[in-house]
Design a protein around this motif. Structure first.
Motif, PDB file in Angstrom:
ATOM      1  N   VAL A 171     -61.822 -33.989  62.512  1.00 49.75           N
ATOM      2  CA  VAL A 171     -61.539 -33.783  61.058  1.00 49.75           C
ATOM      3  C   VAL A 171     -61.425 -35.269  60.595  1.00 49.75           C
ATOM      4  O   VAL A 171     -61.955 -35.515  59.418  1.00 49.75           O
ATOM      5  N   LYS A 172     -60.740 -36.250  61.354  1.00 47.38           N
ATOM      6  CA  LYS A 172     -60.596 -37.740  60.790  1.00 47.38           C
ATOM      7  C   LYS A 172     -62.194 -38.269  60.605  1.00 47.38           C
ATOM      8  O   LYS A 172     -62.036 -38.915  59.662  1.00 47.38           O
ATOM      9  N   GLU A 173     -62.874 -37.837  61.555  1.00 41.36           N
ATOM     10  CA  GLU A 173     -64.308 -38.472  61.436  1.00 41.36           C
ATOM     11  C   GLU A 173     -64.698 -38.010  60.287  1.00 41.36           C
ATOM     12  O   GLU A 173     -65.501 -38.791  59.587  1.00 41.36           O
ATOM     13  N   MET A 174     -64.725 -36.624  59.704  1.00 40.54           N
ATOM     14  CA  MET A 174     -65.468 -36.346  58.860  1.00 40.54           C
ATOM     15  C   MET A 174     -64.946 -36.816  57.540  1.00 40.54           C
ATOM     16  O   MET A 174     -65.594 -37.059  56.630  1.00 40.54           O
ATOM     17  N   SER A 175     -63.651 -37.318  57.394  1.00 36.45           N
ATOM     18  CA  SER A 175     -63.010 -37.923  56.391  1.00 36.45           C
ATOM     19  C   SER A 175     -63.566 -39.423  56.097  1.00 36.45           C
ATOM     20  O   SER A 175     -63.412 -39.950  54.743  1.00 36.45           O
ATOM     21  N   LYS A 176     -64.383 -40.027  56.959  1.00 34.00           N
ATOM     22  CA  LYS A 176     -65.019 -41.177  56.681  1.00 34.00           C
ATOM     23  C   LYS A 176     -66.260 -41.292  55.867  1.00 34.00           C
ATOM     24  O   LYS A 176     -66.690 -42.292  55.658  1.00 34.00           O
TER      25      LYS A 176
ATOM     26  N   ASP B 108     -62.976 -34.467  51.120  1.00 37.13           N
ATOM     27  CA  ASP B 108     -63.579 -34.628  49.859  1.00 37.13           C
ATOM     28  C   ASP B 108     -64.806 -33.789  50.277  1.00 37.13           C
ATOM     29  O   ASP B 108     -65.731 -34.304  50.963  1.00 37.13           O
ATOM     30  N   PHE B 109     -65.171 -32.660  49.423  1.00 34.53           N
ATOM     31  CA  PHE B 109     -66.306 -31.886  49.565  1.00 34.53           C
ATOM     32  C   PHE B 109     -67.314 -31.981  48.427  1.00 34.53           C
ATOM     33  O   PHE B 109     -68.158 -31.198  48.296  1.00 34.53           O
ATOM     34  N   SER B 110     -67.052 -33.011  47.678  1.00 32.99           N
ATOM     35  CA  SER B 110     -67.819 -33.071  46.326  1.00 32.99           C
ATOM     36  C   SER B 110     -69.387 -33.307  46.601  1.00 32.99           C
ATOM     37  O   SER B 110     -69.988 -33.092  45.642  1.00 32.99           O
TER      38      SER B 110
END
Length: 557
Positions: A292-297, A323-325
């Motif tokens: 999840v931390k990697e996805m946040s980048k 952020d799924f925008s």
């Protein structure tokens, strides 16, 4: 039936693709390198390779495979690595050298590894050192002549490379002791390859690109012979299907499923490479915090997964804060998506999971839901891809009426050549006129949409009535307090078989079996209600997170 699904195609998706528009996967990759040279191709552990760098590094390793290892076109090379930059380099290099890639699950036991190396006749293996001790146990009894070792941090700049490798070896103790005399280092092979020119070899569509081994859930694991034409066809089918979502920006793809698995290999790795996409490689998706931390980048636009992976993400406390925008596409496959997971995903991200269906023997994708679908859960696996024909057949091979269940048969340019060295097994699944018998039970509605009912071998017969585990699992997963569920049939003196459910409670829940049974009685007819319910702390899964029903049938130690 064909007319029905063609009328349901979204605008702009063609009825057919030209599987011969690229003579091979190599030709397709060369066009990608030319068109997208400056774009980022793969990122892992903070390091990014551009397409230009990937072309250069894969050329170096391809040169070493030719000149250092002495491999000839058609020879098999095994790759035994998790998602990593090394895997991407070695994969592309092997294809460019005209070799046949044998993807190996790094979690294999010595017995499984020995079988696959012997069955494929692999002469060379590229393996991450974390699993070298397993290779040590069997290598003397295999045809492997050359071993190339790599460590997770090898593609990172110094000193980060040294730090990552030190932590894995000495702190996390993730590299068991091993002894492989004569093994070569990946980085050294790259250096040697850089000193000799890579000689481009002719590769045509009928040449083998992969020996992709099936999971071995029924009998011995078999190598599906996937040709360059098979792979090119499926890549073009995938591209034509998702084209309505593409724009001028680069697709950023979360690749958590392992690329040694055919789903991620074709859909994520090669599939988005053809569009100049950027694969964000997750080496260990079981480490949800790091995942999840990697996805946040990243402003990711695409993610693929199986039901259990999506469910795991949704239950991580920080996932909903991402952020799924920019997210445009979430694809689901490998196992049935459950309504509870799909609806929760839609609620959190605002994007539906578009479920599809495929199998190793079809390179792998057969069908998928159109990108125009906006419902959180459709309950089906979509429409056949361009140039793909499906047929629902009874036990005698006769096509059934629309709406009736039967075995799903597939015809198309992505259907494998056969099983490596197994003519009898090939004849059992591929008919004389080229149909692939999938062993899956499905039905087609009047619009041409396919609903996958279940695996033929997993069907439960209760007092003569057919019960499909997918349906039971979907209902139990909706029960408050249930995190995961799996269903099998068990012998029963009165009914022949009875439904048994294995359930995992959500953290902190004190759910009882009677509560699940009462919930099922509200949503299922009597003979489908589970007679037996067993709680487990976790369910056995494959390397991609697919629940292993066969393991649940085995007695616990």
């Amino acid at each position: 039936m064909k007319k029905a699904w063609l009328e349901s195609y979204p605008p702009g998706v063609p009825e057919t693709i030209d599987a011969d528009s690229y003579p091979s996967v190599v030709h397709l990759l060369e066009s990608v390198f030319s068109e997208f040279a400056s774009r980022p191709a793969f990122s892992n552990l903070g390091k990014t390779l551009s397409y230009q760098e990937l072309e250069s590094l894969s050329g170096q390793f391809a040169s070493w495979l030719q000149n250092g290892a002495g491999l000839q076109p058609g020879d098999r090379v095994a790759l035994m690595m998790p998602n990593s930059l090394q895997y991407a380099v070695a994969l592309v290099a092997a294809l460019r050298a005209g070799l046949v890639v044998v993807n190996v699950n790094p979690l294999y036991t010595p017995r499984e590894l020995k079988h696959q190396l012997n069955d494929s006749g692999a002469k060379c293996i590229v393996i991450i050192e974390n699993f070298a001790s397993v290779l040590e146990e069997v290598i003397a009894d295999t045809p492997v002549e050359t071993v190339v070792l790599t460590a997770m941090g090898d593609m990172l700049p110094f000193p980060k490379s040294a730090i990552v490798n030190f932590v894995l070896r000495s702190v996390k103790k993730a590299v068991p002791a091993f002894r492989l005399p004569g093994a070569l280092q990946f980085k050294q092979c790259l250096k040697q390859g850089d000193s000799t020119p890579f000689t481009r070899v002719p590769v045509d569509g009928e040449a083998l690109a992969f020996l992709q081994y099936t999971g071995g859930t029924t009998g011995v694991s078999k190598g599906a012979m996937l040709t360059h034409r098979n792979i090119v066809a499926n890549l073009l089918q995938i591209r034509s299907w998702i084209a309505p979502l593409e724009d001028e920006s680069q697709e950023i793809v979360i690749t958590a499923l392992p690329m040694y698995h055919v789903y991620s290999l074709v859909v994520n790795c090669l599939g988005f490479m053809q569009a100049g996409g950027h694969n964000i490689l997750i080496s260990n998706p079981r480490d949800m915090d790091a995942f999840v931390k990697e996805m946040s980048k990243w402003p990711f636009t695409t993610i693929s997964g199986v039901n259990t992976l999506y469910n795991g993400l949704l239950h991580h406390p920080e996932f909903a804060n991402l952020d799924f925008s920019t997210l445009k596409l979430a694809s689901g496959g490998g196992m049935a998506m459950q309504r509870a997971v799909s609806e929760k995903w839609m609620e959190v991200t605002g994007t539906p999971i578009l479920e599809g269906y495929g199998l190793t023997e079809a390179s792998p994708v057969v069908c998928g839901n159109p990108t125009t679908v906006t419902a959180a859960f459709s309950g089906n696996v979509g429409l056949p891809y361009p140039s793909t024909i499906v047929s629902i057949r009874d036990e005698d091979g006769t096509e059934v009426e629309i709406g009736n269940p039967g075995e799903l048969w597939v015809s198309g340019p992505q259907v494998m050549k056969g099983y490596w060295g197994r003519e009898e097994a090939t004849a059992e699944v591929i008919t004389e006129d080229g149909w692939l018998r999938t062993g899956d039970i499905a039905e087609v509605d009047e619009r041409g949409f396919i609903k996958l009912v279940d695996r033929k071998k997993d069907m439960i017969i209760v007092s003569g009535f057919n019960v499909f585990p997918n349906e039971i699992e979907d209902v139990v997963a909706l029960c408050p307090g249930v995190l995961e569920a799996a269903c099998i049939g068990v012998p029963d003196e009165k009914t022949g078989e009875a439904v048994k459910v294995f359930a995992v409670r959500k953290p902190g829940e004190e759910l009882e079996a009677d509560q699940i049974r009462a919930f099922c009685k509200e949503h299922l007819t009597g003979y489908k209600v589970p007679r037996h319910i067993e709680f487990r702390d976790e369910l056995p899964k494959t390397n991609v997170g697919k629940i292993l029903r066969r393991a649940l049938r085995e007695p616990q130690p």
